[in-house]
Design a protein around this motif. Structure first.
Motif, PDB file in Angstrom:
ATOM      1  N   ARG A 208      95.320 102.079  82.051  1.00 47.10           N
ATOM      2  CA  ARG A 208      95.237 103.528  82.251  1.00 47.10           C
ATOM      3  C   ARG A 208      94.066 103.833  83.190  1.00 47.10           C
ATOM      4  NH1 ARG A 208      95.026 106.898  76.872  1.00 47.10           N
ATOM      5  NH2 ARG A 208      93.371 105.398  76.456  1.00 47.10           N
ATOM      6  N   ASP A 209      94.323 104.659  84.197  1.00 42.93           N
ATOM      7  CA  ASP A 209      93.296 105.145  85.133  1.00 42.93           C
ATOM      8  C   ASP A 209      92.526 104.008  85.803  1.00 42.93           C
ATOM      9  OD1 ASP A 209      94.062 107.714  84.489  1.00 42.93           O
ATOM     10  OD2 ASP A 209      92.438 108.049  83.059  1.00 42.93           O
ATOM     11  N   HIS A 329      80.076  99.977  89.975  1.00 44.46           N
ATOM     12  CA  HIS A 329      79.243  99.774  88.787  1.00 44.46           C
ATOM     13  C   HIS A 329      80.008  99.761  87.469  1.00 44.46           C
ATOM     14  CE1 HIS A 329      75.954  99.884  86.014  1.00 44.46           C
ATOM     15  NE2 HIS A 329      76.199 101.131  85.628  1.00 44.46           N
ATOM     16  N   TYR A 330      81.026 100.614  87.322  1.00 39.44           N
ATOM     17  CA  TYR A 330      81.658 100.712  86.002  1.00 39.44           C
ATOM     18  C   TYR A 330      83.126 101.071  86.138  1.00 39.44           C
ATOM     19  CZ  TYR A 330      81.533 101.281  80.925  1.00 39.44           C
ATOM     20  OH  TYR A 330      81.720 101.111  79.578  1.00 39.44           O
ATOM     21  N   SER A 331      83.955 100.365  85.394  1.00 37.71           N
ATOM     22  CA  SER A 331      85.389 100.665  85.326  1.00 37.71           C
ATOM     23  C   SER A 331      85.593 101.758  84.286  1.00 37.71           C
ATOM     24  CB  SER A 331      86.187  99.415  84.936  1.00 37.71           C
ATOM     25  OG  SER A 331      86.005  98.377  85.867  1.00 37.71           O
ATOM     26  N   LEU A 332      85.895 102.965  84.749  1.00 36.95           N
ATOM     27  CA  LEU A 332      86.099 104.083  83.832  1.00 36.95           C
ATOM     28  C   LEU A 332      87.459 103.993  83.152  1.00 36.95           C
ATOM     29  CD1 LEU A 332      84.651 106.843  86.162  1.00 36.95           C
ATOM     30  CD2 LEU A 332      83.509 105.776  84.215  1.00 36.95           C
ATOM     31  N   GLY A 333      88.445 103.436  83.860  1.00 42.25           N
ATOM     32  CA  GLY A 333      89.746 103.165  83.267  1.00 42.25           C
ATOM     33  C   GLY A 333      89.778 101.773  82.678  1.00 42.25           C
ATOM     34  N   GLY A 334      90.928 101.409  82.129  1.00 43.41           N
ATOM     35  CA  GLY A 334      91.039 100.075  81.532  1.00 43.41           C
ATOM     36  C   GLY A 334      92.324  99.958  80.746  1.00 43.41           C
ATOM     37  N   LYS A 516      96.243 116.819  86.324  1.00 46.01           N
ATOM     38  CA  LYS A 516      95.366 116.680  85.158  1.00 46.01           C
ATOM     39  C   LYS A 516      96.083 115.791  84.141  1.00 46.01           C
ATOM     40  CE  LYS A 516      94.474 119.823  81.983  1.00 46.01           C
ATOM     41  NZ  LYS A 516      94.021 121.058  81.302  1.00 46.01           N
ATOM     42  N   VAL A 517      96.315 114.556  84.570  1.00 48.32           N
ATOM     43  CA  VAL A 517      97.053 113.563  83.784  1.00 48.32           C
ATOM     44  C   VAL A 517      96.378 112.209  83.963  1.00 48.32           C
ATOM     45  CG1 VAL A 517      99.279 114.745  83.998  1.00 48.32           C
ATOM     46  CG2 VAL A 517      98.605 113.063  85.733  1.00 48.32           C
ATOM     47  N   ASN A 518      96.663 111.305  83.040  1.00 49.30           N
ATOM     48  CA  ASN A 518      96.221 109.922  83.185  1.00 49.30           C
ATOM     49  C   ASN A 518      97.305 109.116  83.878  1.00 49.30           C
ATOM     50  OD1 ASN A 518      94.943 110.457  79.970  1.00 49.30           O
ATOM     51  ND2 ASN A 518      93.637 110.130  81.749  1.00 49.30           N
ATOM     52  N   MET A 519      96.891 108.188  84.750  1.00 54.33           N
ATOM     53  CA  MET A 519      97.814 107.291  85.424  1.00 54.33           C
ATOM     54  C   MET A 519      97.928 105.996  84.608  1.00 54.33           C
ATOM     55  SD  MET A 519      98.826 108.992  87.991  1.00 54.33           S
ATOM     56  CE  MET A 519      98.333 110.440  88.946  1.00 54.33           C
ATOM     57  N   ALA A 525     106.910  98.745  85.181  1.00 53.92           N
ATOM     58  CA  ALA A 525     107.235 100.166  85.321  1.00 53.92           C
ATOM     59  C   ALA A 525     106.445 100.859  86.421  1.00 53.92           C
ATOM     60  CB  ALA A 525     107.001 100.881  83.994  1.00 53.92           C
ATOM     61  N   GLY A 526     105.410 100.196  86.951  1.00 51.46           N
ATOM     62  CA  GLY A 526     104.572 100.840  87.945  1.00 51.46           C
ATOM     63  C   GLY A 526     103.709 101.913  87.311  1.00 51.46           C
ATOM     64  N   VAL A 527     103.542 103.041  88.023  1.00 51.43           N
ATOM     65  CA  VAL A 527     102.653 104.108  87.561  1.00 51.43           C
ATOM     66  C   VAL A 527     103.456 105.251  86.951  1.00 51.43           C
ATOM     67  CG1 VAL A 527     100.847 105.739  88.220  1.00 51.43           C
ATOM     68  CG2 VAL A 527     101.014 103.526  89.382  1.00 51.43           C
ATOM     69  N   SER A 528     103.042 105.689  85.764  1.00 50.22           N
ATOM     70  CA  SER A 528     103.627 106.883  85.151  1.00 50.22           C
ATOM     71  C   SER A 528     102.498 107.840  84.795  1.00 50.22           C
ATOM     72  CB  SER A 528     104.427 106.521  83.897  1.00 50.22           C
ATOM     73  OG  SER A 528     103.594 105.901  82.932  1.00 50.22           O
ATOM     74  N   ARG A 529     102.830 109.106  84.664  1.00 47.17           N
ATOM     75  CA  ARG A 529     101.826 110.118  84.355  1.00 47.17           C
ATOM     76  C   ARG A 529     101.870 110.452  82.871  1.00 47.17           C
ATOM     77  NH1 ARG A 529     102.641 114.415  89.372  1.00 47.17           N
ATOM     78  NH2 ARG A 529     102.406 112.884  91.079  1.00 47.17           N
TER      79      ARG A 529
END
Length: 554
Positions: A208-209, A329-334, A516-519, A525-529
């Motif tokens: 995610r993100d 510096h930091y991976s905000l998603g994961g 205003k969604v998470n990827m 499946a690739g990317v979904s919102r």
């Protein structure tokens, strides 16, 4: 070489021996449940930084006037509307307890002025007191899964190559993020190479993100062995200024009111622009200058920085500037996780710390990063204990173990002419150029094409086990992790056609309310919102009275 190796069993396996992994393992051990912590390096932190003296104490919940609701509102506002609301509420409510629990550790109290280093030291000492088994040279190549249920992990010893099969009821991933994919990073060599993302995805989880990566403006350019080491943002508070190679204080062009005191991502973007437009230093950075300040001010407010740069570069910052550049510096998603317990799509698989996603959204406050691992270290440790206790039988699959073993055997016999290290450098170059501080559609599409070419060359890799150990084999798995993580990042960045938080698109410079969604990404499946959970009315009301522009960055 014989593939016969070690067979171990435990209730909970923690993969990763940094602070987040140690906190989770401690929680399991204190519950009286068997736990093993495995990592490819000695236990400790995964990022390097030079502080001004002490890490800003705003990183601890010590402000008596700040309620948990105010903290939650601040975190949600700074996330640019992308944080998981439930995760934020969890951390905001529980961080005072998590912090005060650390005060039971004498070494933390001794070093609390340096919050993060004191925290790492205290966690390691507590893990030693509990006699938690540490497999510090184990490189985990694959999580063992049968019919969507985790049952352990497979890997090899980095020195002698011996194999390990660790059977476990539950597995907690705590291996950091993917910031090593960029040429300049605050991560130590071999850390944050995206291993946790690959292991989770190969097991059946999602990301995610992945496009949300925090770049800090003050990473050292040299020496090579310290490149990317972060200089504390306190240099701006102390009066440090940024200059280009023409001697111009270039932040006047980008934020004439706040200049170096503006948000770090804006400073990073400005530095990036100066470098790209030919006004950077020979080393590819800009100048951080404190020479205009009284010497006593520098020595009093920035003693650690002053001494560190004398040691690293023989530079006296009271007289001479130092080269700095934007640094991943930091991976905000994961890894996609549920906010209540950080469980994943795979039964029995959990994630914590920088490996997990949800808390930070589009921007991470410096002080929230250590608090996240303390709060969710407790939560995920207890969740793994509960999951193990609720099992009526133990999952096993000889086929899954044989597949993991065969994968390593095949690579050890690979004798192609493609150099793994060269391909790793190619990934870092393309990610820096195509998905760095500033992104656009043509660059992202070109990056995916370059990644396709690297992936096709991977079939011709050669692995050469030398007398120094099995590091070359580890590099192949690092490369696999980097390619998967890079693809997730590029595809998610391509889908996010807007500028929001740490993600800046030159071709879409504004925020798109529809995004205003998470990827959420998977290789199939690739990317979904994914919609973001609504914010409680009382927290939203507090947010409406806050200004993101005037909010402190810690």
């Amino acid at each position: 070489m014989s593939s016969v190796g070690h067979q171990l069993a435990t209730s909970v396996l923690v993969v990763g021996t940094g602070a987040s992994g140690l906190r989770a393992a401690i929680e399991v051990a204190e519950a009286g449940v068997s736990v093993i912590a495995a990592g490819k390096s000695v236990a400790g932190g995964a990022h390097s930084a030079i502080t001004s003296g002490a890490v800003k104490t705003a990183s601890v919940p010590a402000r008596p006037s700040t309620t948990w609701e105010q903290r939650a509102a601040r975190m949600l506002l700074k996330s640019h509307s992308l944080a998981d609301t439930h995760a934020v509420l969890n951390v905001a409510r529980n961080c005072p307890k998590a912090f005060h629990d650390m005060e039971n550790y004498p070494s933390f109290l001794l070093h609390r002025g340096h919050f993060e280093s004191g925290m790492h030291r205290a966690l390691r000492e507590r893990a030693d007191q509990l006699a938690i088994p540490m497999l510090s040279r184990l490189y985990v190549t694959r999580l063992l899964v049968d019919d969507g249920v985790i049952f352990g992990a497979y890997g090899f010893d980095l020195v002698d190559g011996s194999r390990y099969t660790v059977h476990a009821d539950a597995v907690i991933l705590a291996m950091g993020g993917h910031t090593r994919l960029w040429q300049r990073t605050s991560s130590r060599r071999g850390e944050n190479t995206g291993d946790s993302f690959r292991l989770a995805v190969d097991a059946g989880a999602r990301l995610r993100d992945a496009e949300m990566v925090q770049f800090c403006p003050y990473g050292l350019v040299e020496p090579e062995n310290a490149a990317g080491t972060l200089v504390s943002d306190a240099v701006g508070d102390a009066g440090g200024i940024l200059l280009n190679n023409l001697g111009e204080r270039f932040m006047r062009r980008y934020d004439p009111e706040r200049m170096e005191l503006t948000h770090p991502e804006k400073v990073a973007l400005a530095s990036h622009a100066e470098i790209k437009e030919g006004r950077g230093t020979r080393g590819g950075g800009v100048w951080l200058d404190l020479s205009h300040l009284p010497r006593e001010t520098v020595l009093t407010r920035l003693p650690g920085l002053h001494q560190a740069l004398i040691d690293l570069q023989m530079v006296d910052i009271t007289r001479d500037p130092v080269e700095v550049a934007p640094t991943a510096h930091y991976s905000l998603g994961g890894v996609w996780v549920r906010p209540e317990d950080h469980s994943t799509d795979v039964s029995g698989l959990f994630a914590t710390g920088e490996t997990a996603s949800g808390l930070h959204g589009g921007y991470g406050l410096e002080g929230d990063l250590p608090l996240e691992l303390l709060v969710y270290g407790q939560i995920v440790g207890q969740a793994a204990v509960d999951y193990s206790a609720g099992l009526t039988g133990q999952q096993r699959s000889k086929g899954a173990v044989r597949a993991a073993e065969a994968d390593v055997n095949r690579l050890l016999s690979a004798d192609g002419d493609q150099n793994v290290r060269a391909m790793q450098r190619s990934v870092r170059r393309l990610m820096t150029e195509r998905a760095g501080v500033l992104r656009h559609e043509a660059g992202l599409i070109a990056g995916l094409a370059e990644l396709d070419e690297i992936e096709s060359r991977m079939e011709g890799i050669g692995v050469h086990v030398e007398i120094s150990g099995f590091q070359d084999l580890a590099y192949v798995f690092n490369l696999r992790s980097a390619v998967l993580s890079a693809r997730a990042t590029l595809e998610s960045a391509l889908e996010r056609r807007e500028t929001r938080g740490c993600h800046t698109r030159s071709d879409y410079p504004n925020v798109d309310p529809e995004l205003k969604v998470n990827m959420v990404w998977s290789p199939t499946a690739g990317v979904s919102r994914e919609p973001v959970a609504p914010i409680p009315a009382d927290i939203a009301k507090l947010m409406s009275g806050m200004s993101a522009d005037n909010m402190p960055t810690e």
